[in-house]
Scaffold this active site. Structure first.
Site, mmCIF file in Angstrom:
data_model
loop_
_atom_site.group_PDB
_atom_site.id
_atom_site.type_symbol
_atom_site.label_atom_id
_atom_site.label_comp_id
_atom_site.label_asym_id
_atom_site.label_seq_id
_atom_site.Cartn_x
_atom_site.Cartn_y
_atom_site.Cartn_z
ATOM 1 N N CYS A 36 -50.955 29.517 87.765
ATOM 2 C CA CYS A 36 -51.290 30.943 87.783
ATOM 3 C C CYS A 36 -50.703 31.622 89.014
ATOM 4 O O CYS A 36 -51.173 31.403 90.137
ATOM 5 C CB CYS A 36 -52.812 31.105 87.745
ATOM 6 S SG CYS A 36 -53.387 32.790 88.029
ATOM 7 N N CYS A 39 -53.112 33.876 90.976
ATOM 8 C CA CYS A 39 -54.078 33.042 91.712
ATOM 9 C C CYS A 39 -53.494 32.624 93.061
ATOM 10 O O CYS A 39 -54.179 32.668 94.098
ATOM 11 C CB CYS A 39 -54.437 31.789 90.915
ATOM 12 S SG CYS A 39 -55.209 32.113 89.311
#
Length: 303
Positions: A36, A39
């Site tokens: 991600c 993230c």
């Protein structure tokens, strides 16, 4: 509660890693994944703010949604990053939209003003003692055949270092070899309640030792199995080998399994070889008897 073993373990890990700290601290819970991009972009900010607010009782905990699917599902995580604030085991705020350092600090200040969060940085657990030399000593004693003494040493090591998987495994194996199967079962059950031990690959060695011990029969049954094995029936020979090992007659068990493998290595999808490997794992790969028996198996394998 109808949970699978994996789900129960996930819950135990979450309780230990997140819920227990949240009883006195404010936990920033970051649901993320290695793949991600957002993230990874958010992580440095969360780490910086958590470090600056550590003295105010804030700690950062991370949950990889790929590794902890069950926990992510309980929080109904639909996308990542998802960030919550937890206190006393309960979500108290959704921090996902606080993407800047300023926004995050303002939100945390508001939460901290309303909750009885214990100030002060989270105390790091004291490091466990280095017990490797004691584990090595106990393994040596076990290899020499003094299972009772080895079990005593392994038990002491477990008390000194409860997260040391090798010590737990050694204790189970030593108890099995000493004939204390019920105690070994209790030791394994206790080890499996520790998330750090239950997920360690070494624990399979302890499970193998107990599985093999479960094949024990009384002397008359063992004699009957030996007589049946003499007929040459492969299944009877296999059953006798299992029972012989469980009775402590590992030489007889190995002789039977090696002879079976030499006679028909493909029988029952290579069951004699698989059983030998399981025995090696249960006894310990460094054990002199295992080393010698493995050498004999290798000669049959590679001629």
């Amino acid at each position: 509660m109808g949970l699978s073993m994996d789900e129960q373990k996930a819950v135990e890990r979450f309780k230990t890693d997140v819920v227990e700290p949240s009883m006195t601290k404010l936990v920033i819970l970051d649901f993320h994944a290695d793949w991600c991009g957002p993230c990874k972009a958010l992580a440095p900010m969360l780490e910086k703010v958590a470090a600056e607010y550590a003295d105010k009782g804030v700690v950062l905990k991370k949950i990889d949604v790929d590794e902890e699917k069950f926990i992510a599902a309980q929080f109904q995580v639909q996308s990542i990053p998802t960030v919550y604030a937890l206190f006393q085991g309960q979500p108290v705020a959704d921090l996902t939209n606080a993407r800047s350092e300023t926004q995050m600090k303002q939100t945390l200040d508001q939460i901290l003003a309303q909750l009885p969060v214990e100030a002060g940085a989270e105390q790091s657990p004291q490091p466990e003692q280095d017990v490797s030399q004691f584990v090595t000593m106990a393994e040596q004693i076990l290899a020499e055949g003094d299972a009772e003494r080895a079990a005593g040493i392994f038990d002491q090591v477990v008390q000194m270092a409860p997260n040391d998987a090798a010590a737990h495994v050694g204790l189970v194996r030593a108890l099995v070899q000493a004939g204390h199967v019920e105690q070994a079962q209790a030791a394994l059950a206790a080890a499996e309640t520790n998330p750090a031990i239950a997920t360690d690959p070494q624990i399979e060695q302890a499970r193998s030792a107990l599985e093999l011990a479960g094949n024990k029969v009384d002397d008359s049954e063992l004699a009957a199995l030996k007589e049946q094995a003499a007929s040459g029936d492969m299944q009877a020979r296999y059953d006798y080998a299992e029972a012989a090992f469980a009775a402590g007659q590992r030489d007889a068990a190995a002789e039977e399994l090696l002879a079976m493998f030499e006679a028909d290595r493909e029988w029952n999808e290579g069951a004699p070889k698989a059983k030998l490997l399981q025995i090696f794992e249960a006894v310990g790969l460094e054990d002199p008897w295992v080393v010698a028996t493995r050498r004999r198996l290798s000669r049959l394998l590679f001629g």
